[in-house]
Motif scaffolding. Structure first.
Motif, PDB file in Angstrom:
ATOM      1  N   VAL A   1      39.805  -3.927  55.187  1.00 37.18           N
ATOM      2  CA  VAL A   1      39.206  -3.603  56.464  1.00 37.18           C
ATOM      3  C   VAL A   1      40.331  -3.540  57.490  1.00 37.18           C
ATOM      4  N   GLY A   3      41.225  -3.475  61.415  1.00 35.84           N
ATOM      5  CA  GLY A   3      40.696  -3.750  62.740  1.00 35.84           C
ATOM      6  C   GLY A   3      40.747  -5.229  63.052  1.00 35.84           C
ATOM      7  N   VAL A   7      33.226  -5.729  64.767  1.00 32.85           N
ATOM      8  CA  VAL A   7      32.792  -4.898  63.641  1.00 32.85           C
ATOM      9  C   VAL A   7      33.681  -5.117  62.428  1.00 32.85           C
ATOM     10  N   ALA A   8      34.983  -5.156  62.625  1.00 34.76           N
ATOM     11  CA  ALA A   8      35.918  -5.356  61.510  1.00 34.76           C
ATOM     12  C   ALA A   8      35.677  -6.709  60.837  1.00 34.76           C
ATOM     13  N   GLU A  10      32.938  -8.583  60.987  1.00 34.90           N
ATOM     14  CA  GLU A  10      31.625  -8.558  60.343  1.00 34.90           C
ATOM     15  C   GLU A  10      31.695  -7.812  59.009  1.00 34.90           C
ATOM     16  N   ASP A  11      32.430  -6.694  58.976  1.00 40.23           N
ATOM     17  CA  ASP A  11      32.597  -5.940  57.723  1.00 40.23           C
ATOM     18  C   ASP A  11      33.286  -6.794  56.662  1.00 40.23           C
ATOM     19  N   PHE A  86      38.097   0.372  54.756  1.00 33.55           N
ATOM     20  CA  PHE A  86      37.076   0.447  55.789  1.00 33.55           C
ATOM     21  C   PHE A  86      37.783   0.389  57.128  1.00 33.55           C
ATOM     22  N   ALA A  88      37.653   0.080  60.980  1.00 34.09           N
ATOM     23  CA  ALA A  88      36.748  -0.424  62.015  1.00 34.09           C
ATOM     24  C   ALA A  88      37.515  -0.573  63.322  1.00 34.09           C
ATOM     25  N   ASP A 111      26.906   4.970  61.243  1.00 35.94           N
ATOM     26  CA  ASP A 111      27.267   4.327  62.503  1.00 35.94           C
ATOM     27  C   ASP A 111      28.697   4.582  62.946  1.00 35.94           C
ATOM     28  N   ILE A 112      29.506   5.202  62.111  1.00 39.64           N
ATOM     29  CA  ILE A 112      30.862   5.545  62.530  1.00 39.64           C
ATOM     30  C   ILE A 112      30.831   6.661  63.578  1.00 39.64           C
TER      31      ILE A 112
END
Length: 139
Positions: A1, A3, A7-8, A10-11, A86, A88, A111-112
């Motif tokens: 991931v 970020g 969001v990052a 959470e991912d 990913f 983010a 959502d991106i």
């Protein structure tokens, strides 16, 4: 991931539930995510943060095999074996209604993309649009 915001993180937490190893790549030495999210993620044994690092390239043919990192402290490079990436970062994606991005052959769905509604039904519609765009790209 890639970020360091909510969001990052959470991912990374979500992926850690099913993945053997998750890397969070962040360009700074501290995260911007909410402290509660940071605490949760940093407590996970299968999540590793690569601080002060940026992704120079995503490597592989037909699928992701690794990423090349540039470490900001010293400028050294390293390759990290991964099976997916990913991203983010940011909230201004460059994609049209056909889901095409500024990079030929790369499409964005869900959502991106920036839109008013962020629900599963709109992500499914984006997926259908992306498939149509991909078919047109290859024809």
């Amino acid at each position: 991931v890639i970020g360091g915001g909510d969001v990052a993180v959470e991912d990374a937490i979500f992926l850690a539930r099913t993945c053997e190893k998750v890397y969070l790549i962040h360009r700074r030495d501290s995260l911007r995510a909410a402290q509660s999210l940071q605490d949760t993620m940093l407590a996970l044994p299968n999540v590793e943060v690569c601080w002060n690092s940026v992704v120079e390239s995503i490597n592989g043919e037909g699928r992701v095999n690794s990423i090349t990192l540039v470490h900001k402290n010293g400028g050294t490079k390293s390759e990290l074996a991964v099976q997916g990436v990913f991203i983010a970062v940011g909230i201004k994606p460059n994609s049209g209604e056909d889901c095409a991005t500024s990079m030929p052959g790369v499409f964005a769905a869900g959502d991106i993309r920036t839109k008013k509604l962020r629900q599963i039904v709109t992500a499914v519609a984006d997926g259908a649009n992306a498939v149509e765009g991909i078919q047109e790209y290859f024809l």
